[in-house]
Write a protein that holds these residues in place. Structure first.
Motif, PDB file in Angstrom:
ATOM      1  N   VAL A 120      13.530 137.794  57.559  1.00  0.00           N
ATOM      2  CA  VAL A 120      12.578 137.646  58.672  1.00  0.00           C
ATOM      3  C   VAL A 120      13.090 136.480  59.494  1.00  0.00           C
ATOM      4  O   VAL A 120      13.310 135.390  58.954  1.00  0.00           O
ATOM      5  CB  VAL A 120      11.155 137.329  58.146  1.00  0.00           C
ATOM      6  CG1 VAL A 120      10.185 137.141  59.322  1.00  0.00           C
ATOM      7  CG2 VAL A 120      10.669 138.443  57.225  1.00  0.00           C
ATOM      8  N   GLU A 121      13.339 136.726  60.773  1.00  0.00           N
ATOM      9  CA  GLU A 121      13.911 135.624  61.555  1.00  0.00           C
ATOM     10  C   GLU A 121      13.277 135.458  62.923  1.00  0.00           C
ATOM     11  O   GLU A 121      12.623 136.343  63.466  1.00  0.00           O
ATOM     12  CB  GLU A 121      15.440 135.733  61.635  1.00  0.00           C
ATOM     13  CG  GLU A 121      15.985 136.896  62.426  1.00  0.00           C
ATOM     14  CD  GLU A 121      17.510 136.930  62.414  1.00  0.00           C
ATOM     15  OE1 GLU A 121      18.132 136.695  61.358  1.00  0.00           O
ATOM     16  OE2 GLU A 121      18.087 137.207  63.477  1.00  0.00           O
ATOM     17  N   GLU A 122      13.517 134.287  63.450  1.00  0.00           N
ATOM     18  CA  GLU A 122      13.087 133.879  64.783  1.00  0.00           C
ATOM     19  C   GLU A 122      13.656 134.860  65.809  1.00  0.00           C
ATOM     20  O   GLU A 122      14.812 135.267  65.707  1.00  0.00           O
ATOM     21  CB  GLU A 122      13.664 132.468  64.977  1.00  0.00           C
ATOM     22  CG  GLU A 122      13.765 131.949  66.342  1.00  0.00           C
ATOM     23  CD  GLU A 122      14.756 130.738  66.411  1.00  0.00           C
ATOM     24  OE1 GLU A 122      14.684 130.033  67.397  1.00  0.00           O
ATOM     25  OE2 GLU A 122      15.589 130.549  65.487  1.00  0.00           O
ATOM     26  N   CYS A 123      12.852 135.230  66.803  1.00  0.00           N
ATOM     27  CA  CYS A 123      13.329 136.141  67.854  1.00  0.00           C
ATOM     28  C   CYS A 123      13.909 135.310  68.994  1.00  0.00           C
ATOM     29  O   CYS A 123      13.222 134.469  69.577  1.00  0.00           O
ATOM     30  CB  CYS A 123      12.165 136.999  68.357  1.00  0.00           C
ATOM     31  SG  CYS A 123      12.717 138.299  69.447  1.00  0.00           S
ATOM     32  N   LEU A 124      15.176 135.531  69.289  1.00  0.00           N
ATOM     33  CA  LEU A 124      15.864 134.746  70.310  1.00  0.00           C
ATOM     34  C   LEU A 124      15.779 135.432  71.666  1.00  0.00           C
ATOM     35  O   LEU A 124      15.733 136.662  71.746  1.00  0.00           O
ATOM     36  CB  LEU A 124      17.337 134.577  69.926  1.00  0.00           C
ATOM     37  CG  LEU A 124      17.611 133.909  68.581  1.00  0.00           C
ATOM     38  CD1 LEU A 124      19.068 134.101  68.174  1.00  0.00           C
ATOM     39  CD2 LEU A 124      17.282 132.420  68.667  1.00  0.00           C
ATOM     40  N   GLN A 125      15.809 134.624  72.716  1.00  0.00           N
ATOM     41  CA  GLN A 125      15.827 135.163  74.079  1.00  0.00           C
ATOM     42  C   GLN A 125      17.175 134.835  74.696  1.00  0.00           C
ATOM     43  O   GLN A 125      17.594 133.681  74.637  1.00  0.00           O
ATOM     44  CB  GLN A 125      14.736 134.512  74.948  1.00  0.00           C
ATOM     45  CG  GLN A 125      13.334 134.563  74.378  1.00  0.00           C
ATOM     46  CD  GLN A 125      12.799 135.982  74.321  1.00  0.00           C
ATOM     47  OE1 GLN A 125      13.205 136.839  75.117  1.00  0.00           O
ATOM     48  NE2 GLN A 125      11.909 136.236  73.375  1.00  0.00           N
TER      49      GLN A 125
ATOM     50  N   GLY B 102      18.846 148.862  61.007  1.00  0.00           N
ATOM     51  CA  GLY B 102      18.025 148.070  60.090  1.00  0.00           C
ATOM     52  C   GLY B 102      17.391 146.830  60.677  1.00  0.00           C
ATOM     53  O   GLY B 102      16.687 146.120  59.963  1.00  0.00           O
ATOM     54  N   ALA B 103      17.615 146.525  61.972  1.00  0.00           N
ATOM     55  CA  ALA B 103      17.002 145.334  62.578  1.00  0.00           C
ATOM     56  C   ALA B 103      15.852 145.765  63.480  1.00  0.00           C
ATOM     57  O   ALA B 103      16.066 146.516  64.431  1.00  0.00           O
ATOM     58  CB  ALA B 103      18.038 144.564  63.388  1.00  0.00           C
ATOM     59  N   LEU B 104      14.638 145.291  63.175  1.00  0.00           N
ATOM     60  CA  LEU B 104      13.478 145.695  63.964  1.00  0.00           C
ATOM     61  C   LEU B 104      12.963 144.483  64.728  1.00  0.00           C
ATOM     62  O   LEU B 104      12.529 143.492  64.128  1.00  0.00           O
ATOM     63  CB  LEU B 104      12.396 146.273  63.040  1.00  0.00           C
ATOM     64  CG  LEU B 104      12.884 147.464  62.188  1.00  0.00           C
ATOM     65  CD1 LEU B 104      11.894 147.818  61.104  1.00  0.00           C
ATOM     66  CD2 LEU B 104      13.150 148.677  63.073  1.00  0.00           C
ATOM     67  N   VAL B 105      13.065 144.551  66.047  1.00  0.00           N
ATOM     68  CA  VAL B 105      12.597 143.456  66.898  1.00  0.00           C
ATOM     69  C   VAL B 105      11.120 143.708  67.186  1.00  0.00           C
ATOM     70  O   VAL B 105      10.764 144.748  67.748  1.00  0.00           O
ATOM     71  CB  VAL B 105      13.428 143.395  68.207  1.00  0.00           C
ATOM     72  CG1 VAL B 105      12.942 142.260  69.099  1.00  0.00           C
ATOM     73  CG2 VAL B 105      14.912 143.235  67.891  1.00  0.00           C
ATOM     74  N   CYS B 106      10.258 142.769  66.758  1.00  0.00           N
ATOM     75  CA  CYS B 106       8.811 142.991  66.819  1.00  0.00           C
ATOM     76  C   CYS B 106       8.163 142.014  67.800  1.00  0.00           C
ATOM     77  O   CYS B 106       8.484 140.820  67.784  1.00  0.00           O
ATOM     78  CB  CYS B 106       8.206 142.791  65.433  1.00  0.00           C
ATOM     79  SG  CYS B 106       9.084 143.704  64.142  1.00  0.00           S
TER      80      CYS B 106
HETATM   81  P1  AMP Z   1      21.865 143.039  64.093  1.00  0.00           P
HETATM   82  O1  AMP Z   1      22.041 144.319  63.316  1.00  0.00           O
HETATM   83  O2  AMP Z   1      21.495 141.883  63.248  1.00  0.00           O
HETATM   84  O3  AMP Z   1      22.988 142.747  65.044  1.00  0.00           O
HETATM   85  O4  AMP Z   1      20.667 143.341  65.081  1.00  0.00           O
HETATM   86  C1  AMP Z   1      20.685 144.476  65.931  1.00  0.00           C
HETATM   87  C2  AMP Z   1      20.098 144.114  67.271  1.00  0.00           C
HETATM   88  O5  AMP Z   1      18.800 143.534  67.108  1.00  0.00           O
HETATM   89  C3  AMP Z   1      20.904 143.051  68.006  1.00  0.00           C
HETATM   90  O6  AMP Z   1      21.976 143.617  68.709  1.00  0.00           O
HETATM   91  C4  AMP Z   1      19.842 142.446  68.905  1.00  0.00           C
HETATM   92  O7  AMP Z   1      19.620 143.282  70.033  1.00  0.00           O
HETATM   93  C5  AMP Z   1      18.593 142.488  68.043  1.00  0.00           C
HETATM   94  N1  AMP Z   1      18.406 141.223  67.318  1.00  0.00           N
HETATM   95  C6  AMP Z   1      18.868 140.918  66.078  1.00  0.00           C
HETATM   96  N2  AMP Z   1      18.517 139.674  65.715  1.00  0.00           N
HETATM   97  C7  AMP Z   1      17.806 139.168  66.747  1.00  0.00           C
HETATM   98  C8  AMP Z   1      17.144 137.917  66.976  1.00  0.00           C
HETATM   99  N3  AMP Z   1      17.138 136.950  66.056  1.00  0.00           N
HETATM  100  N4  AMP Z   1      16.499 137.749  68.145  1.00  0.00           N
HETATM  101  C9  AMP Z   1      16.475 138.732  69.081  1.00  0.00           C
HETATM  102  N5  AMP Z   1      17.073 139.934  68.923  1.00  0.00           N
HETATM  103  C10 AMP Z   1      17.730 140.157  67.769  1.00  0.00           C
END
Ligand code: AMP
Ligand code: GLY
Length: 424
Positions: A187-192, A155-159
Motif C-alpha cells: 500500500v503506497e502513497e499516490c504520487l502526482q 496488479g497496481a490499483l490507483v485508488c
Molecule cells: P507499477 O506496476 O508499479 O509500475 O504501476 C503501474 C502504474 O500504476 C504506473 O505506471 C502508474 O501509472 C501507476 N502507479 C504506480 N504506483 C503509483 C504511485 N505511487 N502513485 C501514482 N501512480 C502510481
C-alpha cells in the motif's frame, strides 16, 4: 563458427532483437521460443512456452545453444538463467535472485528504501485485517494498492480514496484476483506527476543507459481508453532532457546496480525502471528486468553496434570494454492493433500490405501467425511499424505512411504517436 542464440517470447520485441542479431557476423543461428509469424523470417521458431523452464533447458541442449539473451520477464524469476549458467551457457539476463527486483514489489520496495533510491512511501502486508487497519489509520485520500507478484501489468490499483483502497485490498487479498501474486500487498502513497522510464544494459557491475524513449500505454488516440502493453514509442524522448537522463543514471541506475551487487545478487541484463517525475524529484514506481515492448523495437532500430557483441560482453561481466553506439537519427514505432484490444477482439484475419513496405522501414510482428493462406492476425498488438529519419517528424511521417499500407479487418492504430513539438 558463430553463435547459436536462444530467445524466449513472442512479441514485437523478440522479432526486433532477432532481426538485429541476424545482422551480426558473430551469430550463426537464432531460435525463438515460441516466436511468431515475424520471428520465423529471421530465426527458427521453437514451440515451447516462456514459462516451461524444463522445456527451454532441454531445447538449449538439443539445439546446441551457446547463448541465451533475455528479452521478456517470465523465464528469469523461474530460474532459467540459473539453470543455463549451471550448464556453462553464457546468458544475458538476471538470475532468479536478481529478477526479484521485478517479480516481487515487496522486495524491490524494501531494496529501494535500503539503498536510498527515492520511491513512494509504503507498507507491505500479508494479513488483510492489518492492511485494512493501516488504510483506516491514514487521513482519507488517494492511495495505490499493489499485488506484490507478477500480474501482467495489471496488479497496481490507483485508488481515489479509502473506499477504493479497501475495495482493492478485498479484490487482491480476499477475492485473490491475482492468485498467489497477491499473497503480499504493497500500500503506497499516490504520487502526482508525469511518468517516464529508462533502459540500461547491465553486466552485474557496470550499467550503461540506452537513449531515452517514450511509450504510449493507453489504447486510444489522445491518451484515452484502457491501459495496454504499449501502442507506440519513439526515441529520443522529447520529455527527457540529457540532464534528466544523467540524473536518472546517477540517482537510480547506478545505485541500483551497486546495491544489487552488494547484496550478492548482481544484476545482469536489461534494467528498465518506471519513474514518476514530480515537483519534488524522480520517484521509482517499479523496476522491470527486461526490455520494454515497443521500446525495444525502436531502440534496436537506433542501435548501430552489434547487439550480440554488447550482450556477450555483458554476460561475461565485461561491458566496460565495449562501446555502444546509437544512431543520431530519431526512430518512431507505431503499433497496428486488432480493433477492440485490450478488451475483446477477433483474430485469424489475413494481413495485407506487408509486401508494400519501404525497404528502410521495419515491420516487427507481435500477434501474427503464418498459415498456408498467408500471415494472419493472432493477437491484440499485431505489428509495430518502425522507421528512422533525419528528424523526428520525418521518422514519424515515414512510420505512419507505411503503417497505413497494412490492412486487415478491424485494424486500429493511434494517430498521435511521436506527435510532439521539436525544439531544435
Ligand atoms: P507499477 O506496476 O508499479 O509500475 O504501476 C503501474 C502504474 O500504476 C504506473 O505506471 C502508474 O501509472 C501507476 N502507479 C504506480 N504506483 C503509483 C504511485 N505511487 N502513485 C501514482 N501512480 C502510481
Ligand atoms: N512498454 C511497456 C512495457 O514493456 O511494459
Amino acid at each position: 563458427m558463430g553463435a547459436r542464440v536462444l530467445l524466449a517470447g513472442q512479441g514485437g520485441r523478440e522479432h526486433a532483437v532477432a532481426w538485429k542479431l541476424s545482422q551480426s557476423p558473430e551469430v550463426d543461428e537464432i531460435y525463438v521460443a515460441p516466436g511468431n509469424g515475424g520471428t520465423s523470417q529471421v530465426a527458427t521458431n521453437v514451440p515451447i512456452g516462456p514459462r516451461d523452464i524444463d522445456g527451454l533447458v532441454q531445447a538449449a541442449a538439443d539445439l546446441n545453444i551457446d547463448f541465451y539473451l533475455a528479452t521478456m520477464d517470465d523465464p528469469q524469476p523461474l530460474g532459467l538463467v540459473d539453470r543455463l549458467r549451471e550448464r556453462g551457457l553464457p546468458c544475458y539476463g538476471p538470475t532468479a535472485d536478481a529478477a526479484q527486483i521485478e517479480a516481487s514489489k515487496a522486495w524491490s520496495k524494501q531494496f529501494m528504501v535500503d539503498h536510498g533510491i527515492t520511491t513512494a512511501s509504503h507498507r507491505t502486508f500479508t494479513d488483510h485485517r492489518e492492511a485494512v487497519a493501516y488504510v483506516e489509520s491514514l487521513p482519507d485520500g488517494p492511495l495505490v494498492v499493489k499485488a506484490s507478484g507478477l500480474a501482467a501489468g495489471k496488479g497496481a490499483l490507483v485508488c481515489d480514496d479509502h473506499e477504493g483502497a479497501l475495495a482493492a485490498l478485498d479484490l487482491i487479498m480476499v477475492k485473490r484476483e491475482f492468485g498467489a501474486s497477491g499473497d503480499q500487498v504493497v500500500v503506497e502513497e499516490c504520487l502526482q506527476g508525469w511518468e517516464t522510464s529508462a533502459h540500461a544494459i547491465c553486466d552485474g557491475e557496470t550499467a550503461v543507459m540506452t537513449p531515452s524513449s517514450t511509450d504510449y500505454k493507453r489504447a486510444l488516440t489522445g491518451g484515452l481508453g484502457l491501459n495496454t502493453g504499449g501502442m507506440g514509442a519513439y526515441s529520443p524522448s522529447a520529455d527527457v532532457t540529457a540532464e534528466m537522463n544523467a540524473t536518472i543514471d546517477r540517482d537510480v541506475v547506478q545505485p541500483t546496480i551497486a546495491g544489487m551487487a552488494a547484496l550478492g545478487r548482481p544484476f545482469n541484463g536489461t534494467l528498465y525502471p518506471g519513474l514518476m517525475v514530480t515537483e519534488t524529484g524522480n520517484y521509482v514506481l517499479e523496476y522491470n528486468a527486461r526490455l520494454g515492448d515497443p521500446e525495444a523495437q525502436i531502440l534496436m532500430l537506433r542501435l548501430e553496434s552489434d547487439f550480440f557483441t554488447v550482450c556477450s560482453a555483458a554476460a561475461a561481466g565485461e561491458l566496460a570494454s565495449v562501446d555502444i553506439e546509437w544512431s543520431d537519427e530519431p526512430a518512431v514505432g507505431v503499433v497496428v492493433a486488432s480493433g477492440g484490444y485490450p478488451e475483446s477482439y477477433t483474430t485469424g484475419h489475413l494481413i495485407g500490405g506487408l509486401d508494400a513496405i519501404d525497404e528502410d522501414v521495419q515491420v516487427f510482428h507481435a500477434g501474427t501467425k503464418e498459415t498456408p493462406e498467408g500471415i494472419v492476425t493472432n493477437g491484440g498488438r499485431v505489428l509495430t511499424v518502425t522507421a528512422r529519419g533525419p528528424r523526428l517528424a520525418a521518422a514519424r511521417a515515414k512510420a505512419y505512411d507505411n503503417a497505413r499500407r497494412i490492412t486487415f479487418e478491424g485494424a486500429y492504430m493511434r494517430t498521435d504517436i511521436a506527435q510532439v513539438e521539436e525544439t531544435e
